[in-house]
Design an enzyme around this catalytic site. Structure first.
Site, PDB file in Angstrom:
ATOM      1  N   LYS A 200       0.828  -1.215   0.000  1.00 15.84           N
ATOM      2  CA  LYS A 200       0.000   0.000   0.000  1.00 15.84           C
ATOM      3  C   LYS A 200       0.862   1.266   0.000  1.00 15.84           C
ATOM      4  CE  LYS A 200      -1.994  -1.133   3.841  1.00 15.84           C
ATOM      5  NZ  LYS A 200      -1.252  -2.404   4.016  1.00 15.84           N
ATOM      6  N   GLU A 226       2.022   5.054  11.093  1.00 14.09           N
ATOM      7  CA  GLU A 226       2.873   4.203  10.270  1.00 14.09           C
ATOM      8  C   GLU A 226       4.314   4.210  10.779  1.00 14.09           C
ATOM      9  OE1 GLU A 226       2.045   2.040   7.398  1.00 14.09           O
ATOM     10  OE2 GLU A 226       0.382   2.235   8.779  1.00 14.09           O
ATOM     11  N   ARG A 227       5.157   3.455  10.111  1.00 13.22           N
ATOM     12  CA  ARG A 227       6.541   3.286  10.564  1.00 13.22           C
ATOM     13  C   ARG A 227       7.342   4.572  10.403  1.00 13.22           C
ATOM     14  NH1 ARG A 227       4.537  -0.580   7.601  1.00 13.22           N
ATOM     15  NH2 ARG A 227       4.390  -2.715   8.386  1.00 13.22           N
TER      16      ARG A 227
END
Length: 498
Positions: A200, A226-227
């Site tokens: 994604k 997110e990361r």
């Protein structure tokens, strides 16, 4: 202002000294608020990111979503957001920043204001958190004004498009699957759905790279839970491609409390609304909208609310609708085109969080784990995906006919591949063999080397214009490439010459 844990997530890689020594306060950050002599409270309980505060004076009680400032024993500012009124004197707050070293009995100050962020053109090329603090070691973000991140959705007449008489404008992305089967229309919302590791974020980054380069518009990137690595890579990649001056970025990353991950969505939408008011066409990228729901779920559980049967917060539908209804184009302003990555838990498309997002999207692009394992990138499943913009009045009759013919071939291929696995392709009749072979070539042709993944694949990224894309697919369907092997179409840009 002191740096919180994770604040230095996105910064130039050569600033080792900035990471090594975290600045501390010379003076209490609450000194200005303490001079007001009002809004004074005391912490009575700290449970992770949830903090209960008592106010002796009823006039000092914060309104819902007001910000309360406190500090740790080592003089670092902690911002809390009022979430519940428990009694006439006691309020329950959710922390927007890390509560490490926050003590019971500490003095707090009500700001009597909700979260507000600096807004202005100086936000271009900068990275901020949910509260507007810079995360890029670039100093304070200096603007003429600040605006609250929570607002009522703007009122839009239902017949806005009909009244203006505009034909929807298709945005060329240079990505074959999107341009031919799932076209992006200015002002639409598209979801990119998939499980963990399906790609994604890579698809989102390629869309940013292609669209920002090709279209003279502004872009807002909202990183939700997110990361840290991904945010850092995006920041440096935009800088290397000289695109930073056209992008505003806000991050509420994995290491931050659930309150920050739940509120950063509103920060991103507020930035997009500012650009929209400047009569600009805005691209709003959100990665990952599921983490917003997850942050709200954590907050809801910490506040003691009874969850729904599936474990999600009881306010799931209203929370999703609030942010989705804020993303809209308005009369007399620019458009907002939203691209939202949606994590699908356990690849279950019937998950309540995924279903809650579905109804607000104009198009859904589903990434398949099976295609990832086969090395088909981007791993888009054309039959599970759908798009309301694939209409002859929007994309034109030829484009529409080619797309429909492709979908028919993919449908037939899906039915034939099980038979072929058992008896072999030679046992099919001539017509089915042609359809099967052409569908294979189309599926391989839809794969594409990405600019953002050059370092991993070793292949130069390819941008394919819409006309070349339609022409290539049309020629495959008409039989021009019947003598060419399907593998010759794998990971190429334009169709090969014969």
């Amino acid at each position: 202002m002191g740096e919180q844990q994770g604040q230095e997530n996105i910064q130039p890689q050569n600033s080792q000294s900035a990471r090594a020594e975290e600045p501390t306060f010379k003076e209490s950050p609450l000194s200005e608020l303490s001079k007001l002599g009002r809004g004074i409270g005391k912490i009575v309980c700290v449970q992770g990111p949830v903090v209960d505060i008592s106010f002796d004076n009823p006039d000092d009680i914060p309104a819902l979503y007001d910000v309360i400032h406190s500090e740790t024993f080592d003089k670092k500012l902690v911002k809390l957001q009022c979430a519940e009124h428990l009694t006439q004197k006691l309020v329950r707050c959710v922390s927007i920043q890390d509560t490490l070293n926050l003590q019971k009995g500490s003095i707090c100050y009500n700001t009597f204001q909700p979260i507000a962020i600096p807004i202005g053109d100086s936000c271009f090329g900068r990275v901020m958190d949910a509260t507007g603090r810079p995360l890029d070691n670039g100093g304070p973000i200096v603007t003429e004004r600040s605006v609250p991140i929570r607002r009522y959705p703007r009122q839009v007449p239902f017949d806005l498009k009909r009244k203006k008489g505009e034909k929807p404008e298709v945005l060329e992305t240079g990505m074959k699957y999107f341009d031919i089967l799932f076209p992006l229309v200015k002002g639409s919302k598209t979801g990119i759905l998939g499980g963990a590791g399906c790609g994604k974020t890579v698809v989102i980054l390629e869309l940013i790279n292609n669209i920002v380069k090709a279209h003279d518009g502004a872009c807002v990137f909202t990183g939700i839970g997110e990361r840290i690595r991904e945010g850092n890579e995006l920041f440096h990649e935009l800088g290397d491609n000289k695109l930073l001056n056209r992008v505003m970025m806000t991050f509420g990353q994995m290491d931050q409390p659930p309150g920050a991950r739940a509120e950063v969505v509103n920060t991103g939408i507020t930035l997009a609304e500012y650009l929209q008011d400047q009569n600009k066409d805005v691209l709003l990228f959100m990665d990952n909208i599921f983490r917003f729901i997850q942050g709200g779920q954590e907050v809801s559980t910490l506040l003691g609310r009874v969850p729904a049967e599936t474990g999600y917060q009881p306010t799931l539908a209203s929370e999703v609708s609030y942010i989705q209804e804020r993303i809209r184009s308005v009369d007399g302003g620019g458009s907002v085109t939203a691209l939202q990555a949606v994590y699908v838990p356990a690849d279950d498309m019937t998950d309540p969080a995924v279903v809650a997002i579905f109804s607000y999207l104009d198009g859904t692009v589903v990434l398949s784990r099976d295609l990832v394992q086969k090395g088909m990138y981007p791993a888009i499943d054309p039959l599970m995906s759908s798009c309301g913009n694939l209409d002859p009045n929007i994309v034109g009759r030829r484009h529409f006919d080619v797309a429909q013919n492709m979908i028919q071939h993919f449908n037939k291929y899906n039915g034939l591949k099980r038979i072929v696995a058992v008896i072999g392709i030679e046992e099919l009749n001539k017509e089915d063999r042609l359809i099967y072979s052409r569908a294979q070539k189309l599926l391989n042709f839809m794969t594409q080397p990405f600019t953002v993944s050059e370092v991993f694949t070793g292949k130069k990224g390819e941008y394919v214009p819409i006309e070349d894309n339609i022409d290539g697919c049309s020629r495959i369907l008409s039989g021009d490439y019947d003598k060419v092997k399907p593998e010759d179409f794998y990971m190429i840009g334009k169709a090969p010459k014969i």
